[in-house]
Design an enzyme around this catalytic site. Sequence first.
Site: not given
Ligand code: AMP
Ligand code: MG
Length: 485
Positions: A246, A84, A170, A107
């Site tokens: 995802d 999510g 974004r 974001k």
């Molecule tokens: P990503 O690696 O950006 O595709 O993110 C993978 C998951 O980790 C997603 O559910 C993001 O919302 C969550 N996520 C990444 N960075 C953060 C953050 N700094 N705080 C909270 N959730 C994060």
């Molecule tokens: Mg992602």
Amino acid sequence: MAFDNHYARLPERFYVSLLPTPVKAPRLIRYNEALADELDLNFDAQDRDRLAAIFSGNQLPEGAEPLAMAYAGHQFGNFVPQLGDGRALLLGEVVDRNGKRRDIQLKGAGPTPFSRNGDGRAALGPVLREYIVSEAMAALGIPATRALAAVASGEPVIRETVLPGAVFTRVAASHIRVGTFQFFAARGDEDGVRQLADHVIARHYPQLEQTENRILALFNAIAERQAFLVARWLSVGFIHGVMNTDNMTVSGETIDFGPCAFLDEYDPRKVFSSIDRQGRYAYANQPAIAQWNLARLAECLLPLFEGGEEQAVEDANAALKTFGETFQRHWLANFRAKLGVEGEGEDDLALVNDFLSLMQQGGADFTLTFRALSKLAGGADVQGLVGLFSHPAGLSDWITRWRGRLGRDHEPAEKQKAMEAVNPAIIARNHRIEEAIAAAIYDDFSLFHRLVDALANPYEENADHADLALPPRPEERVMRTFCGT
Ligand code: AMP
Ligand code: MG
């Protein structure tokens, strides 16, 4: 912003509504006026304080209905039933000047119920990287989410070190991922999968509205767009870096520019991402991974295919096989164009592959090599190409074959022009991105702006940006990239 929100009308279990968490001292870094214009936004681009307030989440534009989307996903092959939006909030949807519906998402806008242990924030570096690379991809003509704004938050974020924070805005055709389908399928929520599928058809594939076996048709259409997309990635040397389910949209846009990078010298096994130790998401693995991800999507949709279970499995397998063929067709079409050859010759596949092998053996820069080949077609001296290879053995024979395939029936200047229209002069080089980020951390955004400007016209050579088009010197090489999340 003239919001017209559809996702927010879906059932409550699709998302969580919540407001952005304000930041301390928002300061606008960049606002994409051309994109804002396309979206028909009528903010005063000179009013930087207001833009900073809006695109940090401090001020909510009228009509916004902020929400964090629920999704699941396979991360490096392991299924996580709930991911999510942990740090992103969809503000809403607008219909652009071309009648296309676009999501506007912040974001780094603060924690959500999906944040797990994360802080809900984004560091400046990854925000700038996403800005640079997503806009570079769009300018190359590759489907990609877009950068509308970057705002410094005035707050620190803690990663391996303390870093300045930022919020990224974004714009996407939608933020629906393969993992969004997985979220419902994993809960046995067939009705959720069906409603999501209906939403995706209405939004991205309206031509399928009346088709029979429409969910199978939807699956085929998504697979077709992914085949097209990944072939385009390979044609410019792009490595996504984290092709988790995802991070794969059903719209066919490139999404989530984390540890992504472009090849400098050609190497099909190339991996930049620090977290990809096995090379799962290496350059040449990307089509196979896209197919693997699509198999996961098929598993979600299968119960909705018509004709009974056995038939559904057969149809899914046939669709996945078609993906392989469609990808191959797009890939070859891309590389034929890069070589400047017209029509379909029987030996074209070998001609392309042999050239790539020579590039690998000679450590030739992917981008410069195709650009030099374009010039060679236009009558330039052969040394411009040969000089890019450390081991040019075999190149001269290949050039003879290639010239034979090009034939004599063309005007060299025209041929060069056609080839240069598909072989970029400049790509978002890793070492330049890192350099721009390093300077920005000390509040110098000049290289960031220069890069974004230079990458807006990638097929044109521009003497002012010549330094940005060059591959790294040995001491400038960046070996690893990081998500920085
Ligand atoms: P990503 O690696 O950006 O595709 O993110 C993978 C998951 O980790 C997603 O559910 C993001 O919302 C969550 N996520 C990444 N960075 C953060 C953050 N700094 N705080 C909270 N959730 C994060
Ligand atoms: Mg992602």
